[in-house]
Enzyme design. Structure first.
Site: not given
Length: 400
Positions: A221, A271
């Site tokens: 992440h 991301c």
């Protein structure tokens, strides 16, 4: 020699202008190219830029000016050329320049033959790219370098980060791909932030003196962070973020002297923020990929400023600090990066595919353009990969 004679006995300049191949100023410049031989050579080279009908028109002019036998000879020479291979290797090669005149003539004939052919001659669709060997990173070691893949899949419950289903698919693909490309692949799975830093520093502290390159891949992440050099941050499984610039700086000239002057490649599948790009309408149709939802997930988390001070830039005596570094992002800073449970992330899937098809012939930056183009056409929501490039030379993988 026959073309030189044609220019001397029966000038071709007026017909070339009348048939629209050249303008008068262009012809005057051509006529001032030097000797008749140099003019003839430059004429053939310039014809290559005049469109696909230029060579047939040139043959017609030769016949109209009484040089039909010369036109027939050119056609015959083209038809005798051997068929080119289907795949053209674009890697640089070292030429033996001791036979300079022979090499110049050979390259000249190759250029003419590959572009100008009659209807009866063979058609060549390849292209020739000449690159000096000194402009290419040298990868001769075996293995050519270490490749560290950090794959975070399962996150602690108090991190508020979801499990990254499909990331193991990415990890397995890249393990196989970089092993096939001659790298010693190391992996780490489900590491906390401090454990990730420890693995990175452990790799940086190795002796890379006998190696030619280093690769770091992060699958996790990600988020936006405050930064000086490289945007974005990567989460450990404990929910603590590591600035990407801190990861990169582990391998700079001060912290990893044995990699000075050698390419250091970073691939970040995470991301860069929470924004979802819906794209904009274009004339051409995009592939009808499944819209986000179902098994499609993102690696986005809210913006958080990393604890502590951001690392100060490190100084390198002989080369600029950020030289020989390439940081590749799966998405544009601030936007989400999409991943599917069954096939893995869009970015890694396409990166693996492009490396498989083109690593034997194209340099890395050219392949990354292919990856970006392919990923940008997927899905209802859009994703645009990119990179921060501080390489000084072209990078070609060493293919077995």
């Amino acid at each position: 020699a026959r073309l030189v004679a044609a220019l001397r006995v029966s000038p071709l300049w007026d017909p070339l202008e009348e048939r629209g191949l050249f303008t008068r100023p262009m012809l005057e410049e051509l006529q001032s190219a030097g000797s008749r031989g140099e003019q003839a050579r430059q004429l053939v080279i310039d014809l290559e830029t005049r469109g696909k009908q230029a060579f047939p028109i040139f043959l017609s002019i030769l016949r109209d000016t009484g040089q039909g036998d010369l036109a027939d000879m050119l056609i015959e020479e083209c038809e005798c050329l051997p068929a080119p291979p289907q795949l053209v290797d674009l890697r640089p090669v070292e030429l033996d320049l001791r036979g300079e005149k022979h090499n110049k003539r050979l390259l000249f004939l190759m250029g003419v033959a590959s572009r100008w052919i009659s209807q009866r001659a063979l058609q060549i669709r390849g292209c020739l790219i000449a690159t000096c060997a000194c402009q290419v990173y040298e990868l001769k070691a075996d293995p050519c370098g270490h490749c560290l893949i950090l794959n975070n899949v399962n996150f602690s419950t108090d991190s508020n980060l979801s499990h990254r289903v499909g990331s193991d698919v990415d990890c397995e693909k890249l393990q196989k791909r970089f092993k096939a490309l001659g790298f010693n692949v190391l992996t780490g799975r489900d590491l906390k932030a401090q454990e990730m830093i420890s693995e990175l520093k452990k790799l940086a502290q190795r002796d890379h003196g006998a190696l030619d390159c280093c690769i770091v891949v992060i699958l996790s992440h990600g988020c936006q962070t405050s930064h000086i050099q490289f945007p974005g941050g990567i989460y450990g499984t404990d929910g603590k973020a590591i600035p990407i610039e801190k990861i990169v700086n582990c391998f700079n000239g001060s912290n990893c002297p044995s990699l000075r002057g050698k390419p250091k490649l970073f691939f970040i599948q995470a991301c860069g923020g929470e924004q979802k790009d819906r794209g904009f309408v274009v004339d051409c149709d995009s592939p009808s990929d499944e819209a986000p939802g179902g098994s499609l997930e993102s690696d986005a988390t809210p913006f958080q400023t990393p604890a502590g001070d951001v690392d100060e830039p490190d100084a390198v005596a002989s080369l600029p600090t950020p030289s020989d570094i390439l940081v590749c992002y799966s998405t544009f800073p601030g936007f989400v990066s999409w991943r599917e449970a069954s096939s893995g992330s869009w970015y890694v899937n396409m990166l693996d595919s492009v490396l498989e098809q083109y690593a034997h012939s194209e340099d890395l930056l050219n392949m990354l353009v292919r990856v970006g183009n392919a990923v940008s056409t997927k899905g209802r929501y859009k994703q645009m990969p990119g990179c921060f490039n501080f390489l000084r030379k072209k990078f070609f993988f060493k293919c077995k």
